[in-house]
Design a protein around this motif. Structure first.
Motif, short mmCIF file in Angstrom:
data_model
loop_
_atom_site.label_atom_id
_atom_site.label_comp_id
_atom_site.label_asym_id
_atom_site.label_seq_id
_atom_site.Cartn_x
_atom_site.Cartn_y
_atom_site.Cartn_z
N LEU A 163 0.82 -1.21 0.00
CA LEU A 163 0.00 0.00 0.00
C LEU A 163 0.85 1.26 0.00
CD1 LEU A 163 -2.72 -1.03 2.64
CD2 LEU A 163 -2.96 -0.98 0.14
N THR A 164 2.10 1.15 0.48
CA THR A 164 2.97 2.34 0.58
C THR A 164 4.13 2.27 -0.41
OG1 THR A 164 4.22 1.29 2.38
CG2 THR A 164 2.39 2.73 3.00
N ALA A 165 3.96 1.53 -1.48
CA ALA A 165 5.03 1.37 -2.47
C ALA A 165 5.44 2.71 -3.09
CB ALA A 165 4.59 0.40 -3.56
N ASP A 166 4.50 3.61 -3.22
CA ASP A 166 4.79 4.91 -3.84
C ASP A 166 5.00 6.02 -2.81
OD1 ASP A 166 4.46 3.78 -6.39
OD2 ASP A 166 2.29 4.12 -6.33
N SER A 167 5.10 5.67 -1.56
CA SER A 167 5.26 6.67 -0.52
C SER A 167 6.65 7.31 -0.58
CB SER A 167 5.06 6.05 0.86
OG SER A 167 5.38 6.97 1.88
N THR A 168 6.69 8.61 -0.37
CA THR A 168 7.96 9.33 -0.31
C THR A 168 8.19 9.91 1.09
OG1 THR A 168 6.89 11.37 -1.07
CG2 THR A 168 7.88 9.95 -2.75
N ALA A 169 7.46 9.36 2.05
CA ALA A 169 7.56 9.87 3.43
C ALA A 169 8.97 9.74 3.97
CB ALA A 169 6.58 9.12 4.33
N LEU A 170 9.68 8.66 3.59
CA LEU A 170 11.06 8.48 4.04
C LEU A 170 12.01 8.73 2.88
CD1 LEU A 170 11.00 5.38 6.43
CD2 LEU A 170 10.88 7.81 6.97
N THR A 171 12.52 9.93 2.84
CA THR A 171 13.48 10.33 1.82
C THR A 171 14.70 10.90 2.53
OG1 THR A 171 11.68 10.93 0.31
CG2 THR A 171 13.88 11.79 -0.21
N ASP A 172 15.89 10.38 2.21
CA ASP A 172 17.07 10.86 2.93
C ASP A 172 17.60 12.16 2.32
OD1 ASP A 172 18.58 10.24 0.70
OD2 ASP A 172 19.73 8.63 1.63
N ASP A 173 18.68 12.65 2.90
CA ASP A 173 19.22 13.95 2.50
C ASP A 173 19.75 13.96 1.07
OD1 ASP A 173 18.64 14.76 5.04
OD2 ASP A 173 20.69 14.53 5.80
N LYS A 174 20.00 12.78 0.50
CA LYS A 174 20.51 12.69 -0.87
C LYS A 174 19.40 12.38 -1.87
CE LYS A 174 25.16 11.28 0.52
NZ LYS A 174 26.25 10.27 0.36
N GLY A 175 18.17 12.32 -1.37
CA GLY A 175 17.05 12.07 -2.27
C GLY A 175 16.69 10.61 -2.42
N THR A 176 17.36 9.74 -1.68
CA THR A 176 17.05 8.31 -1.75
C THR A 176 15.72 8.06 -1.03
OG1 THR A 176 19.39 7.73 -1.73
CG2 THR A 176 17.82 5.99 -1.15
N VAL A 177 14.81 7.38 -1.74
CA VAL A 177 13.48 7.11 -1.19
C VAL A 177 13.37 5.63 -0.85
CG1 VAL A 177 10.99 7.21 -1.60
CG2 VAL A 177 12.49 8.95 -2.59
N VAL A 178 12.85 5.33 0.32
CA VAL A 178 12.62 3.94 0.70
C VAL A 178 11.16 3.76 1.10
CG1 VAL A 178 14.99 3.61 1.48
CG2 VAL A 178 13.25 4.34 3.11
#
Length: 227
Positions: A155-170
């Motif tokens: 359900l959260t495959a497209d979530s960008t809630a966790l994005t690090d300082d370099k733009g990496t999204v998990v």
């Protein structure tokens, strides 16, 4: 010898003086009584207008120190006002959503034994804990409504809630395979707090226990750099 014509006038004058003195004495008596009587309120009831506030404060003081005698049916809102406010706070969408679905405190906080222990000895007037110090939410309760980790990850495959300082999204619910991840499985309450106003920040704090803050890339740990 006083004339017959003057005598009636003197008697009348004396009577007037006596009457004035009597009225003055009566007025003084009434004023003296009024000073010791309670002032009338705007309704003319004769009660002291300060009395209700004093009585109300006295009522609160009377309850202070009384044991709470907590049970699973107790009204949590009485003490936990901040948590109750999150149910209607737009900055806390998960709290609002749970409130809309009829979720109550004990729907999630199901560990009665632990709850009874932490409420033991609590008295009226005590300051409630500012944050939970023990976990009283069973992960099975979350799964019963939201599904297991793999289902939520989809359900959260497209979530960008966790994005690090370099733009990496998990994906916040899809933990990469790894020895340490497998040795330390995450639970719902590690990241989720129903009363939080910033769940991504909460999740970042959890990740930062092992990873560099703001960096999701592999190979950034000190021990790996030394190899």
């Amino acid at each position: 010898m006083e004339s017959e014509a003057k005598r009636p006038r003197r008697l009348a004058f004396a009577a007037i003086i006596a009457a004035v003195l009597a009225v003055a004495a009566l007025t003084g008596t009434l004023m003296g009584c009024a000073s010791s009587a309670p002032a009338s309120d705007s309704n003319g009831s004769g009660s002291n207008s300060a009395a209700p506030a004093e009585q109300e404060a006295g009522g609160d003081d009377a309850m202070a120190g009384q044991p709470v005698n907590w049970t699973m049916e107790s009204d949590c809102v009485t003490c936990h006002t901040a948590e109750a406010a999150s149910a209607t706070d737009s900055a806390c969408p998960q709290g609002v959503a749970h409130e809309a679905e009829g979720v109550t405190c004990v729907t999630c906080h199901t560990d009665e034994a632990v709850l009874a222990e932490v409420h033991d000895g609590i008295a009226m007037g005590d300051k409630p804990a500012t944050k939970a110090t023990v976990v009283t939410v069973d992960e099975a309760t979350c799964i019963a409504c939201h599904g297991d980790l793999s289902e939520v990850a989809a359900l959260t495959a497209d979530s960008t809630a966790l994005t690090d300082d370099k733009g990496t999204v998990v994906n916040p619910h899809e933990r990469p395979a790894g020895e340490k991840h497998e040795a330390n499985p995450a639970t719902c309450t590690d990241c989720h707090n129903n009363h939080s106003k910033d769940l991504p920040k909460d999740a970042m704090k959890y990740c930062a226990q092992c990873h560099h803050r703001g960096t999701f890339e592999c190979g950034t740990c000190h021990e790996l750099r030394e190899r």
